[in-house]
Write a protein that holds these residues in place. Structure first.
Motif, short mmCIF file in Angstrom:
data_model
loop_
_atom_site.label_atom_id
_atom_site.label_comp_id
_atom_site.label_asym_id
_atom_site.label_seq_id
_atom_site.Cartn_x
_atom_site.Cartn_y
_atom_site.Cartn_z
N VAL A 1 -5.18 -14.57 20.51
CA VAL A 1 -4.40 -13.77 20.81
C VAL A 1 -4.99 -12.40 20.79
CG1 VAL A 1 -2.24 -12.46 20.24
CG2 VAL A 1 -2.30 -14.79 20.01
N VAL A 2 -4.64 -11.55 21.94
CA VAL A 2 -5.35 -10.27 21.91
C VAL A 2 -3.99 -9.40 21.96
CG1 VAL A 2 -6.33 -8.58 23.65
CG2 VAL A 2 -6.91 -10.89 23.62
N TRP A 3 -4.23 -8.13 20.97
CA TRP A 3 -3.20 -7.28 20.84
C TRP A 3 -3.72 -5.89 21.78
CZ3 TRP A 3 1.47 -7.71 18.48
CH2 TRP A 3 1.70 -8.94 17.86
N LEU A 4 -2.60 -5.41 22.36
CA LEU A 4 -2.74 -3.98 23.30
C LEU A 4 -1.71 -3.15 22.48
CD1 LEU A 4 -2.59 -5.49 26.93
CD2 LEU A 4 -4.56 -5.05 25.33
N HIS A 5 -2.30 -2.02 22.44
CA HIS A 5 -1.29 -1.03 21.72
C HIS A 5 -1.55 0.25 22.65
CE1 HIS A 5 -0.49 -3.10 18.27
NE2 HIS A 5 -1.75 -3.46 18.14
N ARG A 6 -0.38 0.86 23.07
CA ARG A 6 -0.41 2.32 23.99
C ARG A 6 0.35 3.28 23.05
NH1 ARG A 6 1.85 3.36 29.79
NH2 ARG A 6 1.11 5.37 30.15
N VAL A 7 -0.51 4.34 22.74
CA VAL A 7 0.11 5.43 22.17
C VAL A 7 0.44 6.72 23.11
CG1 VAL A 7 -0.34 7.10 20.41
CG2 VAL A 7 -1.26 4.81 20.14
N GLY A 8 1.43 7.19 22.94
CA GLY A 8 1.71 8.42 23.57
C GLY A 8 2.50 8.28 24.99
N SER B 1 2.25 -3.38 23.15
CA SER B 1 3.30 -2.63 22.50
C SER B 1 3.18 -1.15 23.46
CB SER B 1 3.05 -2.07 21.14
OG SER B 1 2.00 -1.69 21.05
N GLY B 2 4.31 -0.52 23.47
CA GLY B 2 4.37 0.59 24.73
C GLY B 2 5.71 0.95 24.92
N PRO B 3 5.84 1.81 25.67
CA PRO B 3 7.08 2.38 26.27
C PRO B 3 8.03 1.43 26.64
CG PRO B 3 5.54 4.00 27.09
CD PRO B 3 4.99 2.64 26.44
N VAL B 4 9.29 1.64 26.84
CA VAL B 4 10.19 0.78 27.62
C VAL B 4 9.85 0.83 29.08
CG1 VAL B 4 12.87 0.29 28.08
CG2 VAL B 4 12.11 0.71 25.76
N ALA C 1 11.61 5.63 23.89
CA ALA C 1 11.83 4.18 23.04
C ALA C 1 10.52 3.32 23.37
CB ALA C 1 13.09 3.63 23.50
N THR C 2 10.26 2.89 22.23
CA THR C 2 9.05 1.76 22.44
C THR C 2 9.34 0.50 22.10
OG1 THR C 2 8.45 1.86 20.06
CG2 THR C 2 7.16 3.61 21.44
N THR C 3 8.43 -0.30 22.57
CA THR C 3 8.84 -1.81 22.56
C THR C 3 7.59 -2.59 22.48
OG1 THR C 3 10.26 -3.73 23.36
CG2 THR C 3 9.10 -2.39 24.94
N SER C 4 7.55 -3.98 22.37
CA SER C 4 6.27 -4.71 22.60
C SER C 4 6.81 -6.08 23.14
CB SER C 4 6.04 -5.00 21.06
OG SER C 4 6.94 -5.88 20.37
N GLY C 5 5.86 -6.76 23.43
CA GLY C 5 5.86 -7.90 24.39
C GLY C 5 4.58 -8.67 24.57
N VAL C 6 4.77 -9.76 25.26
CA VAL C 6 3.72 -10.64 25.55
C VAL C 6 3.26 -10.94 27.17
CG1 VAL C 6 2.73 -13.04 24.93
CG2 VAL C 6 4.34 -11.91 23.40
N VAL C 7 2.23 -11.00 27.41
CA VAL C 7 1.79 -11.47 28.75
C VAL C 7 1.24 -12.73 28.73
CG1 VAL C 7 0.46 -10.93 31.05
CG2 VAL C 7 1.52 -9.08 29.53
N TRP C 8 1.81 -13.85 29.41
CA TRP C 8 1.08 -15.19 29.52
C TRP C 8 0.55 -15.15 30.87
CZ3 TRP C 8 5.74 -14.48 27.08
CH2 TRP C 8 6.09 -14.92 25.65
#
Length: 175
Positions: free
Chosen positions: A168-175, A64-67, A12-19
């Motif tokens: 805003v900076v977006w991070l994406h993790r694949v795999g 964004s990345g795995p739960v 399962a993948t999800t997304s979120g924010v780090v402040w």
């Protein structure tokens, strides 16, 4: 069993924010490394002065990345005592969302959240608060406020407002 009978379940993948609401400038590289290690990628953040804490800096990063990525990020940041931060992980198909808040004075709080971002307080916690408070309404309100992270929200509120116009900076993790 043939390949046609085999199903591969994708995580399962999800997304979120780090402040990172407030951090000493000297910790910038360390915090980038800590979050990067948690998401599996080398990172450089866009930092800005934090008006609510002269001399401190702040950044906001979407990921964004795995739960479970939010928990890894929060754990990586929790070791830095002089940092005020929040990490949010959106709910996924098979998991609740989470929000972690940290201040130097209060430490870390972890709260379950729903799809709208509202805090989910377990029934047992509510029943326990009612029982412990008895007829004392103020005690009940204080315990429920604690269950919803009220002290962390109050302490972080001034730092949150300072981020309203941040890049805003977006991070994406694949795999």
């Amino acid at each position: 069993m043939t390949a046609a009978n085999t199903l591969r379940r994708r995580p399962a993948t999800t997304s979120g924010v780090v402040w990172i609401h407030a951090s000493p400038r000297a910790l910038r590289t360390h915090l980038e490394w800590a979050v990067g290690h948690a998401v599996g990628d080398a990172l450089r953040f866009v930092w800005q002065p934090q008006p609510a804490a002269p001399g401190a800096e702040r950044t906001e990063v979407h990921w964004s990345g795995p739960v479970g990525t939010g928990a890894r990020i929060a754990s990586a940041l929790a070791g830095w005592k002089d940092v005020r931060f929040e990490v949010a992980e959106d709910p996924a198909a098979d998991s609740d969302g989470m929000r972690w808040m940290h201040t130097p004075q209060l430490g870390i709080a972890a709260l379950r959240i729903d799809a709208a971002g509202g805090v989910l307080v377990p029934e047992e916690r509510i029943r326990g608060a009612i029982e412990a408070a008895g007829p004392d309404a103020r005690a009940l309100l204080a315990d429920l406020d604690d269950a919803m992270g009220g002290a962390w929200d109050r302490e972080l509120e001034a730092y949150r407002h300072a981020s309203d116009a941040s890049p805003v900076v977006w991070l994406h993790r694949v795999g």
